[in-house]
Design an enzyme around this catalytic site. Structure first.
Site, PDB file in Angstrom:
ATOM      1  N   ARG A  50       0.833  -1.203   0.000  1.00  0.00           N
ATOM      2  CA  ARG A  50       0.000   0.000   0.000  1.00  0.00           C
ATOM      3  C   ARG A  50       0.873   1.260   0.000  1.00  0.00           C
ATOM      4  O   ARG A  50       0.573   2.249  -0.658  1.00  0.00           O
ATOM      5  CB  ARG A  50      -0.963   0.030   1.197  1.00  0.00           C
ATOM      6  CG  ARG A  50      -1.986   1.185   1.082  1.00  0.00           C
ATOM      7  CD  ARG A  50      -2.875   1.341   2.322  1.00  0.00           C
ATOM      8  NE  ARG A  50      -2.089   1.670   3.486  1.00  0.00           N
ATOM      9  CZ  ARG A  50      -1.976   0.904   4.566  1.00  0.00           C
ATOM     10  NH1 ARG A  50      -2.625  -0.236   4.643  1.00  0.00           N
ATOM     11  NH2 ARG A  50      -1.216   1.281   5.568  1.00  0.00           N
ATOM     12  N   TYR A 103     -14.723  17.593 -15.455  1.00  0.00           N
ATOM     13  CA  TYR A 103     -15.179  16.207 -15.564  1.00  0.00           C
ATOM     14  C   TYR A 103     -16.298  15.967 -14.536  1.00  0.00           C
ATOM     15  O   TYR A 103     -16.191  16.388 -13.382  1.00  0.00           O
ATOM     16  CB  TYR A 103     -13.983  15.275 -15.318  1.00  0.00           C
ATOM     17  CG  TYR A 103     -14.329  13.818 -15.350  1.00  0.00           C
ATOM     18  CD1 TYR A 103     -14.562  13.174 -16.557  1.00  0.00           C
ATOM     19  CD2 TYR A 103     -14.432  13.075 -14.175  1.00  0.00           C
ATOM     20  CE1 TYR A 103     -14.889  11.829 -16.591  1.00  0.00           C
ATOM     21  CE2 TYR A 103     -14.752  11.731 -14.198  1.00  0.00           C
ATOM     22  CZ  TYR A 103     -14.987  11.117 -15.407  1.00  0.00           C
ATOM     23  OH  TYR A 103     -15.312   9.791 -15.430  1.00  0.00           O
ATOM     24  N   ASP A 175      -5.482  19.092 -14.707  1.00  0.00           N
ATOM     25  CA  ASP A 175      -5.896  17.765 -15.153  1.00  0.00           C
ATOM     26  C   ASP A 175      -5.509  17.667 -16.627  1.00  0.00           C
ATOM     27  O   ASP A 175      -6.101  18.305 -17.482  1.00  0.00           O
ATOM     28  CB  ASP A 175      -7.411  17.601 -14.946  1.00  0.00           C
ATOM     29  CG  ASP A 175      -7.900  16.197 -15.318  1.00  0.00           C
ATOM     30  OD1 ASP A 175      -7.298  15.572 -16.204  1.00  0.00           O
ATOM     31  OD2 ASP A 175      -8.912  15.752 -14.723  1.00  0.00           O
TER      32      ASP A 175
HETATM   33  C1  LIG Z   1     -11.933   9.988 -16.713  1.00  0.00           C
HETATM   34  C2  LIG Z   1     -11.504  11.297 -16.188  1.00  0.00           C
HETATM   35  C3  LIG Z   1     -11.325  11.508 -14.809  1.00  0.00           C
HETATM   36  C4  LIG Z   1     -11.632  10.443 -13.780  1.00  0.00           C
HETATM   37  O1  LIG Z   1     -10.778   9.345 -13.896  1.00  0.00           O
HETATM   38  P1  LIG Z   1     -11.184   7.848 -13.492  1.00  0.00           P
HETATM   39  O2  LIG Z   1      -9.958   7.066 -13.815  1.00  0.00           O
HETATM   40  O3  LIG Z   1     -12.380   7.467 -14.302  1.00  0.00           O
HETATM   41  O4  LIG Z   1     -11.509   7.848 -12.038  1.00  0.00           O
HETATM   42  C5  LIG Z   1     -10.863  12.754 -14.400  1.00  0.00           C
HETATM   43  N1  LIG Z   1     -10.616  13.745 -15.285  1.00  0.00           N
HETATM   44  C6  LIG Z   1     -10.796  13.567 -16.612  1.00  0.00           C
HETATM   45  C7  LIG Z   1     -10.501  14.699 -17.536  1.00  0.00           C
HETATM   46  C8  LIG Z   1     -11.243  12.356 -17.116  1.00  0.00           C
HETATM   47  O5  LIG Z   1     -11.432  12.200 -18.430  1.00  0.00           O
END
Ligand SMILES: *Cc1c(COP(=O)(O)O)cnc(C)c1O
Length: 387
Positions: A50, A103, A175
């Site tokens: 972990r 998102y 992101d």
């Molecule tokens: C898919 C996505 C997420 C979330 O990711 P998961 O792996 O589905 O938890 C966050 N930000 C963006 C831009 C995404 O496309």
């Protein structure tokens, strides 16, 4: 590897020939949950999976070197990467500024935790200078940027937001799921963190859920690793192995995805049923100039509005054989998505309208099939609704 190498070299070579026991060229998978202490009181590099594992370690190294960072924490999904980040840095009186078109899962996470009193959140249009200045004046602790956004691929100026954030001491995360470090390096533009859903382009084969937070400083990496272990957000060895395997081809994949999407864009522009196209490469797209400056590629996520009735739209989507009707994105297989009834349905009609997501809107994740086959597939589906 070292960060002086080019991206594709880092992605391909990280961990290669690192096995000292059998000299395996490709690093083996370490599924063991625990590791022996060499002697009493002598703490090994890894003790319990972990908190750390060799496969996760290699993936972390590859990703932070690709993003020009100093450290990373691999999480079990993109959402838990975002959750780890806010858990580590926000207290109940702290404010986070997030994009109004982030998102859907991010919106749900921040909103739900804010309602529980864990922290405060404000969702704003970050390309609106007045709204941004007003939000910054409230001295947020964290700012999340998502650029290009989903599904309208709106572009936010990372450098500009970071400059304003610095003035009030706010930390910024980008992101970078849609572009990956192949096309955008937020840390070099002033951001403090990069977050990915590695589920998408980074793994690239639609068969692993994963995430990562990458940091500009070693200190932030240590803090996040501590929190990752504390809340149990870290990824598994097998997922890390598969994700590194997918990552090895990121450079060629991203460039092939993009080339194909450019050809599809050209075709869509000639189609009279296509009302409006959303892609940062188009000169008329808002933020096209910013994208040109801060991205080294335009990416391969695109959306368009289809002129016609809902029946025709359903017929069009149903006629496609090489675009699977599915959520997610960034895999080798092409996908089509109707955001209003799929990825963004939880928003409700009013919020959809406010965000500019119409029922005519379709989103494509352009895969790696031959682009002429993809275009032929679109042609036959458009022909069908012309009849
Ligand atoms: C898919 C996505 C997420 C979330 O990711 P998961 O792996 O589905 O938890 C966050 N930000 C963006 C831009 C995404 O496309």
């Amino acid at each position: 590897m070292s960060s002086k190498h080019k991206s594709s070299t880092i992605a391909v070579r990280t961990g290669i020939e690192s096995d000292t026991q059998y000299h395996a060229v490709v690093p083996p998978i370490y599924l063991s949950t625990n590791y022996g202490f060499p002697s009493f009181g002598d703490v090994p590099q890894y003790d319990y999976t972990r908190s750390g594992n060799p496969n996760r370690g290699l993936l972390e190294t590859a990703l932070y070197e690709l993003e020009s960072g100093k450290g990373a924490v691999i999480t079990n999904c993109g959402t838990s990467a975002l959750n780890l980040w806010v858990s580590a840095f926000l207290g109940s009186d702290d404010l986070i500024i997030a994009p109004h078109d982030c998102y859907g899962g991010t919106y749900r996470l921040f909103n739900t935790r804010a309602q529980k009193g864990d922290f405060k959140v404000e969702f704003i249009d970050q390309s609106d200078e007045v709204a941004l200045a007003k939000a910054i004046a409230k001295k947020p602790k964290l700012i999340l940027i998502e650029t290009p956004s989903n599904p309208l691929v709106r572009v936010v100026d990372i450098q500009k937001v970071c400059a304003q954030a610095t003035e009030v001491g706010a930390l910024v995360a980008v992101d970078n799921t849609f572009l990956t470090p192949i096309f955008q390096k937020p840390l070099e533009l002033g951001a403090d963190f990069v977050i990915h859903s590695t589920t998408k382009y980074i793994n690239g084969h639609s068969d692993v859920i994963g995430g990562v937070v990458i940091t500009k400083t070693e200190q932030h990496a240590e803090e996040l690793a501590w929190w990752g272990n504390c809340i149990g957000a870290t990824g598994t060895p097998f997922d890390s192995y598969l994700t590194l395997r997918g990552l090895r081809t990121l450079g060629v994949r991203m460039r092939a995805h993009e080339e194909s999407s450019q050809q599809i864009l050209t075709y869509l522009q000639s189609q009279k049923r296509v009302k409006k196209i959303y892609h940062p490469s188009l000169p008329e797209h808002p933020g096209h100039d910013i994208a040109q400056r801060q991205q080294s590629g335009f990416g391969s996520m695109l959306s368009f509005e289809l002129e016609g009735t809902m029946e025709q739209l359903k017929e069009f989507v149903g006629a496609l054989k090489l675009f699977s009707l599915a959520e997610s994105l960034g895999g080798v297989e092409s996908l089509i998505c109707h955001p209003a009834t799929m990825t963004h349905r939880a928003m409700g009609e009013e919020a959809l309208a406010q965000a500019g997501i119409s029922h005519q809107l379709l989103r494509l994740s352009v895969g790696l099939e031959d682009s002429s086959d993809l275009i032929d597939d679109l042609v036959q589906a458009f022909d069908l609704i012309e009849e």
